[in-house]
Each structure stands twice: as C-alpha cells, then as structure tokens.
Design an enzyme around this catalytic site. Structure first.
Site, PDB file in Angstrom:
ATOM      1  N   GLY A 236      95.598  15.007  22.021  1.00  0.00           N
ATOM      2  CA  GLY A 236      94.672  15.945  21.590  1.00  0.00           C
ATOM      3  C   GLY A 236      94.746  17.223  22.763  1.00  0.00           C
ATOM      4  O   GLY A 236      93.597  17.841  22.651  1.00  0.00           O
TER       5      GLY A 236
ATOM      6  N   TYR B 185      80.668  10.181  13.570  1.00  0.00           N
ATOM      7  CA  TYR B 185      81.436  10.483  14.847  1.00  0.00           C
ATOM      8  C   TYR B 185      80.706   9.548  16.005  1.00  0.00           C
ATOM      9  O   TYR B 185      81.148   9.150  16.805  1.00  0.00           O
ATOM     10  CB  TYR B 185      81.317  11.924  15.206  1.00  0.00           C
ATOM     11  CG  TYR B 185      81.617  12.514  16.606  1.00  0.00           C
ATOM     12  CD1 TYR B 185      82.749  12.761  16.814  1.00  0.00           C
ATOM     13  CD2 TYR B 185      80.607  12.954  17.296  1.00  0.00           C
ATOM     14  CE1 TYR B 185      83.493  13.061  18.175  1.00  0.00           C
ATOM     15  CE2 TYR B 185      81.189  13.418  18.746  1.00  0.00           C
ATOM     16  CZ  TYR B 185      82.383  13.580  18.985  1.00  0.00           C
ATOM     17  OH  TYR B 185      82.642  13.940  20.128  1.00  0.00           O
TER      18      TYR B 185
ATOM     19  N   ASP C 261      99.991  16.433  21.043  1.00  0.00           N
ATOM     20  CA  ASP C 261      98.980  16.886  19.967  1.00  0.00           C
ATOM     21  C   ASP C 261      99.759  16.510  18.644  1.00  0.00           C
ATOM     22  O   ASP C 261     100.970  16.682  18.716  1.00  0.00           O
ATOM     23  CB  ASP C 261      98.363  18.211  19.993  1.00  0.00           C
ATOM     24  CG  ASP C 261      97.203  18.384  19.421  1.00  0.00           C
ATOM     25  OD1 ASP C 261      96.159  18.379  19.892  1.00  0.00           O
ATOM     26  OD2 ASP C 261      96.943  18.306  18.034  1.00  0.00           O
ATOM     27  N   ILE C 262      98.911  16.343  17.644  1.00  0.00           N
ATOM     28  CA  ILE C 262      99.553  15.945  16.117  1.00  0.00           C
ATOM     29  C   ILE C 262     100.107  17.485  15.969  1.00  0.00           C
ATOM     30  O   ILE C 262     101.022  17.636  15.042  1.00  0.00           O
ATOM     31  CB  ILE C 262      98.337  15.778  15.183  1.00  0.00           C
ATOM     32  CG1 ILE C 262      99.205  15.273  14.047  1.00  0.00           C
ATOM     33  CG2 ILE C 262      97.101  16.625  14.979  1.00  0.00           C
ATOM     34  CD1 ILE C 262      98.187  14.371  12.952  1.00  0.00           C
TER      35      ILE C 262
ATOM     36  N   ASP D  35     101.165  12.038  16.942  1.00  0.00           N
ATOM     37  CA  ASP D  35      99.758  11.480  16.070  1.00  0.00           C
ATOM     38  C   ASP D  35      99.453  10.148  16.666  1.00  0.00           C
ATOM     39  O   ASP D  35     100.190   9.264  16.756  1.00  0.00           O
ATOM     40  CB  ASP D  35     100.508  11.206  14.610  1.00  0.00           C
ATOM     41  CG  ASP D  35      99.244  10.810  13.674  1.00  0.00           C
ATOM     42  OD1 ASP D  35      98.348  10.541  14.350  1.00  0.00           O
ATOM     43  OD2 ASP D  35      99.536  10.739  12.543  1.00  0.00           O
TER      44      ASP D  35
ATOM     45  N   LYS E 180      82.252   6.816  18.417  1.00  0.00           N
ATOM     46  CA  LYS E 180      82.164   7.084  19.928  1.00  0.00           C
ATOM     47  C   LYS E 180      81.413   6.091  20.577  1.00  0.00           C
ATOM     48  O   LYS E 180      81.899   5.627  21.751  1.00  0.00           O
ATOM     49  CB  LYS E 180      81.427   8.567  20.313  1.00  0.00           C
ATOM     50  CG  LYS E 180      82.328   9.497  20.159  1.00  0.00           C
ATOM     51  CD  LYS E 180      83.357   9.770  20.892  1.00  0.00           C
ATOM     52  CE  LYS E 180      84.585  10.719  20.732  1.00  0.00           C
ATOM     53  NZ  LYS E 180      85.636  10.681  21.471  1.00  0.00           N
TER      54      LYS E 180
ATOM     55  N   GLY F  23      93.352  21.003  21.941  1.00  0.00           N
ATOM     56  CA  GLY F  23      91.952  21.148  21.612  1.00  0.00           C
ATOM     57  C   GLY F  23      91.123  21.930  22.782  1.00  0.00           C
ATOM     58  O   GLY F  23      91.863  22.552  23.897  1.00  0.00           O
ATOM     59  N   GLN F  24      89.786  22.117  22.590  1.00  0.00           N
ATOM     60  CA  GLN F  24      89.107  22.713  23.421  1.00  0.00           C
ATOM     61  C   GLN F  24      89.093  22.337  25.007  1.00  0.00           C
ATOM     62  O   GLN F  24      89.312  23.185  25.849  1.00  0.00           O
ATOM     63  CB  GLN F  24      87.602  22.726  22.978  1.00  0.00           C
ATOM     64  CG  GLN F  24      86.659  23.892  23.453  1.00  0.00           C
ATOM     65  CD  GLN F  24      85.329  23.750  23.102  1.00  0.00           C
ATOM     66  OE1 GLN F  24      84.882  22.571  22.702  1.00  0.00           O
ATOM     67  NE2 GLN F  24      84.447  24.606  23.668  1.00  0.00           N
TER      68      GLN F  24
HETATM   69  P1  NAD Z   1      89.082  19.381  19.406  1.00  0.00           P
HETATM   70  O1  NAD Z   1      88.618  19.232  18.212  1.00  0.00           O
HETATM   71  O2  NAD Z   1      89.019  20.798  19.957  1.00  0.00           O
HETATM   72  O3  NAD Z   1      90.525  18.926  19.859  1.00  0.00           O
HETATM   73  C1  NAD Z   1      90.760  17.625  19.464  1.00  0.00           C
HETATM   74  C2  NAD Z   1      92.389  17.851  19.282  1.00  0.00           C
HETATM   75  O4  NAD Z   1      92.787  16.434  18.744  1.00  0.00           O
HETATM   76  C3  NAD Z   1      92.841  18.714  18.431  1.00  0.00           C
HETATM   77  O5  NAD Z   1      93.940  19.767  19.100  1.00  0.00           O
HETATM   78  C4  NAD Z   1      93.599  18.106  17.307  1.00  0.00           C
HETATM   79  O6  NAD Z   1      94.818  18.662  16.624  1.00  0.00           O
HETATM   80  C5  NAD Z   1      93.915  16.730  17.875  1.00  0.00           C
HETATM   81  N1  NAD Z   1      94.173  15.653  17.139  1.00  0.00           N
HETATM   82  C6  NAD Z   1      93.390  15.428  15.744  1.00  0.00           C
HETATM   83  N2  NAD Z   1      93.864  14.403  15.188  1.00  0.00           N
HETATM   84  C7  NAD Z   1      95.066  14.003  15.997  1.00  0.00           C
HETATM   85  C8  NAD Z   1      95.738  12.834  15.768  1.00  0.00           C
HETATM   86  N3  NAD Z   1      95.640  12.129  14.704  1.00  0.00           N
HETATM   87  N4  NAD Z   1      96.704  12.745  16.714  1.00  0.00           N
HETATM   88  C9  NAD Z   1      97.011  13.779  17.711  1.00  0.00           C
HETATM   89  N5  NAD Z   1      96.117  14.586  17.850  1.00  0.00           N
HETATM   90  C10 NAD Z   1      95.022  14.765  16.862  1.00  0.00           C
HETATM   91  O7  NAD Z   1      88.158  18.565  20.458  1.00  0.00           O
HETATM   92  P2  NAD Z   1      87.816  18.696  22.022  1.00  0.00           P
HETATM   93  O8  NAD Z   1      86.399  19.467  21.982  1.00  0.00           O
HETATM   94  O9  NAD Z   1      88.897  19.082  22.933  1.00  0.00           O
HETATM   95  O10 NAD Z   1      87.340  17.297  22.400  1.00  0.00           O
HETATM   96  C11 NAD Z   1      88.112  16.179  22.987  1.00  0.00           C
HETATM   97  C12 NAD Z   1      87.528  15.130  23.340  1.00  0.00           C
HETATM   98  O11 NAD Z   1      86.266  15.355  24.219  1.00  0.00           O
HETATM   99  C13 NAD Z   1      87.060  14.364  21.960  1.00  0.00           C
HETATM  100  O12 NAD Z   1      87.262  13.028  22.209  1.00  0.00           O
HETATM  101  C14 NAD Z   1      85.486  14.638  21.662  1.00  0.00           C
HETATM  102  O13 NAD Z   1      85.212  13.593  21.222  1.00  0.00           O
HETATM  103  C15 NAD Z   1      85.165  14.643  23.161  1.00  0.00           C
HETATM  104  N6  NAD Z   1      83.931  15.475  23.289  1.00  0.00           N
HETATM  105  C16 NAD Z   1      83.964  17.026  23.049  1.00  0.00           C
HETATM  106  C17 NAD Z   1      82.843  17.456  23.260  1.00  0.00           C
HETATM  107  C18 NAD Z   1      82.713  19.257  23.128  1.00  0.00           C
HETATM  108  O14 NAD Z   1      81.800  19.751  22.849  1.00  0.00           O
HETATM  109  N7  NAD Z   1      83.825  19.806  22.937  1.00  0.00           N
HETATM  110  C19 NAD Z   1      81.394  16.980  23.492  1.00  0.00           C
HETATM  111  C20 NAD Z   1      81.772  15.727  23.600  1.00  0.00           C
HETATM  112  C21 NAD Z   1      82.748  14.977  23.543  1.00  0.00           C
HETATM  113  N1  SER Z   2      79.924  18.725  20.898  1.00  0.00           N
HETATM  114  C1  SER Z   2      80.497  17.766  19.878  1.00  0.00           C
HETATM  115  C2  SER Z   2      80.167  18.019  18.750  1.00  0.00           C
HETATM  116  O1  SER Z   2      79.398  18.759  18.364  1.00  0.00           O
HETATM  117  C3  SER Z   2      79.708  16.427  20.218  1.00  0.00           C
HETATM  118  O2  SER Z   2      80.690  15.472  21.023  1.00  0.00           O
HETATM  119  O3  SER Z   2      80.544  17.249  17.647  1.00  0.00           O
END
Ligand code: NAD
Ligand code: SER
Length: 314
Positions: free
Chosen positions: A11, A140, A35-36, A50, A144, A14-15
């Site tokens: 992943g 979600y 990433d996917i 994936d 988690k 992502g962010q």
């Molecule tokens: P995001 O949604 O920005 O990125 C997730 C990435 O996962 C994306 O690039 C997407 O293409 C990829 N993805 C989705 N399905 C996939 C698959 N089947 N195979 C491979 N890749 C796949 O999420 P993020 O904000 O970067 O979060 C990363 C982690 O941190 C997650 O586990 C999320 O639950 C956790 N998290 C994030 C936040 C937040 O505020 N951003 C808060 C709490 C927890």
């Molecule tokens: N920031 C994330 C969301 O809003 C929580 O893990 O989904």
C-alpha cells in the site's frame, strides 16, 4: 528496525506510504515499495502487488529476501462502508497472509497499523484508555480490531515480532487521503488556498484525535527501533498528538487566511466521526518508547499552508 534490512512496504502509494518509504530509506534500509496501482512516477524498486495475491506475496518475500514488512494496504473507513466485503477481505485476509509469512520465514519485524476506528459508541470518548470498551460499528473498525487481536495472537503463539500503532486521523501535504472519515482535515487546507471556502462533511462540533504526518512517520520509526523487551502492548499502541473540531481548525486557518469561510453539510461520515473518541490517552506509548509529539494544531496549520502554497505555486 534492522540496519540494512530488506523491507517490503504494501500500500506504498497511499497517504502514509508516500512518506514512510522515504523515511525508511533514510534509516538505511533497502525498501521495496508495492501497491495494487502503479503510481505515475514509481519510486525505485517499485513492485506491483495485490495483497490478496498470497502466492505473489510469498514469491516476493523469497525472491527479494524480505526481512521486514510494513503492511499499509487497506480500505479506509468511508470507502469500507461503500464496499464492506472488499474492506473485510483486503483489511483482514492480507493481515493473516503477512503474519503467516512472518512466522514461516522468521521475519525480523512486521508493522501492521491500526486506528482510532477500533473504538465505538460505548467507548469512553475523552482520553480514551489503551484498554477499554471496543464496539466499532464500521466494517473498517471491525477489521482493524480483529487485526489487532491476530497481531497479539501471532506474537504470543508464534513468536512474531509484530508492532502496531492506532494512528489518529493523519494530515499531510504530500498526497491526498484515500477515503477516510478524517480526510476533511486535509481537504480543508487545499480548499482554503484554492477557493477560500470549504463545505465540510463533518459537523462543526465533532472533535477527533489528529496528527501531522511528520509526527506519525517518526512515531512509526521510533516504535520499530524500540527494544522488544520495553514493549508492553502487543496489540496496538494508542497514539496522540492533538484533537480538534472543524470549527477549531477553521479558526486556526483564519489566523493565516482571515477571509476563509466554512459551511457544513454533514453526511454518513459525520456519524462515523461521532462514534470515535475525541481524545486519546497514549501514556503507554510515552512510557514504553518515550513517544512525544512535536506538532499541535497551530504549528501544523502554519506548516501545511506554507508547504501547500509552495507546491501550488501560490
Ligand atoms: P491510503 O488509502 O492512502 O492508501 C492505501 C493504499 O493501499 C492505496 O495506495 C491503495 O492503492 C492500496 N491498496 C488498496 N487495496 C490494495 C490491495 N488489494 N493490494 C495492494 N494495495 C492495495 O491509506 P493510508 O492513509 O496510507 O493508510 C495506510 C494504513 O494506515 C492503513 O492500514 C490504514 O488503515 C492505516 N491508518 C491510516 C490513517 C489515516 O488517517 N491515513 C489513520 C489510521 C490508520
Ligand atoms: N483516518 C482513518 C479514516 O478516517 C481512520 O483510520 O478512515
């Protein structure tokens, strides 16, 4: 984190991944971001993966001699409500794949993030303790929370060194967020600079725990660098920096852009936000591995606006 480990990040587009990959490289790791989706400008060593493809993930671990996995791939809260079965599969099947690989190949460490979304309507809202009622009512949050239990299980029964943080809502300037409830706290900065107005999908009075991305990245690295014997939590650590409402972040932005305005059109994400804590007690993280956030709301707001102005050429 081991010096010069071979690290797989799932992943990574992502962010969090967009910033964590760079940070991991700085601490001397050989990082394979995956990433996917293939990004427009794929980083060095990028692999398309994936995480539901167990066979490919195992091949990658063997082929690239992977020693640590940062498993970020997930479907976030708002997107999860739109496709619950996909969220269940991506968020949980892949966690089990990663934990099984860690046990089978005796990986040095794995990191599997959790979230404030594991808490629910019956959880104490203020200074939510590390161990308390957890009754998440989003798919979600359910995934988690279940993932956390699997992390603890694999640590205790299979000796896997798995580490985890319950991230609050994360705010960063490098990428747009990926479909969460806390996304408003990123969108608002973009709209403040682009149009001077933001139409918010969360009610003005809903406080949520939040964190600026540099703190989140540093927390991740510091947790991974902490000696295992100092860690007392094998599910996931509460982690906090600041809490604010849409009204409060608006006031912080107005200190820089006095004409900025906000209106409110709460949608289904408002209900999700109301089911989560307003503030978090992260004393275990502070005690076990000396966690200290650096950014509060005003410091984050100043930095976000200045970085985004540069990026947008304003
Ligand atoms: P995001 O949604 O920005 O990125 C997730 C990435 O996962 C994306 O690039 C997407 O293409 C990829 N993805 C989705 N399905 C996939 C698959 N089947 N195979 C491979 N890749 C796949 O999420 P993020 O904000 O970067 O979060 C990363 C982690 O941190 C997650 O586990 C999320 O639950 C956790 N998290 C994030 C936040 C937040 O505020 N951003 C808060 C709490 C927890
Ligand atoms: N920031 C994330 C969301 O809003 C929580 O893990 O989904």
């Amino acid at each position: 984190m081991n010096k010069r480990s071979n690290v797989l990040v799932t992943g990574a587009g992502g962010q969090i991944g967009a910033e964590l990959v760079e940070a991991l490289r700085k601490v001397n790791n050989i990082v394979y971001p995956s990433d996917i989706s293939i990004p427009d400008n794929p980083p060095d060593h990028f692999l398309q993966l994936d995480v539901l493809d167990k066979k490919r993930m195992k091949e990658i671990v063997q082929e690239y001699k992977i020693e640590e996995i940062f498993h970020l791939a997930a479907i976030l809260s708002a997107k999860g409500e739109e496709n619950p079965m996909l969220a269940w599969r991506v968020n949980l099947e892949s966690v089990l794949t990663v934990l099984e690989l860690a046990a089978e190949f005796k990986l040095f460490k794995v990191f599997i993030p959790s979230s404030i979304a594991i808490f629910g309507p019956s959880t104490p809202k203020i200074n939510t303790p590390q161990n308390t009622v957890t009754d998440p009512d989003t798919v979600y949050g359910i995934t988690k929370l279940t993932g956390e239990r699997w992390c603890s299980y694999y640590h205790q029964k299979r000796g896997v060194d798995v580490r985890s943080l319950r991230y609050p809502g994360l705010v960063g300037y490098k990428t747009l967020p990926g479909g969460g409830t806390t996304d408003y706290a990123v969108d608002i900065f973009h709209k403040a600079l682009e149009t001077g107005h933001y139409d918010c999908f969360i009610g003005e009075d809903v406080a949520m725990p939040m964190m600026y991305m540099p703190d989140a990245i540093r927390a991740t690295i510091e947790l991974l660098q902490a000696p295992q014997e100092q860690l007392t939590v094998d599910s996931s650590y509460n982690l906090a920096a600041m809490s604010f409402t849409p009204k409060q972040i608006t006031e912080a932005i107005q200190k820089h852009i006095p004409d900025f305005t906000i209106s409110y059109q709460p949608d289904f994400r408002d209900q999700i936000a109301r089911s989560w804590p307003s503030s978090i007690d992260d004393s275990s993280a502070r005690k076990d591995w000396n966690w200290q956030p650096e950014y509060d709301l005003d410091k984050m707001t100043a930095d976000m606006l200045s970085r985004l102005k540069t990026i947008k050429g304003l």
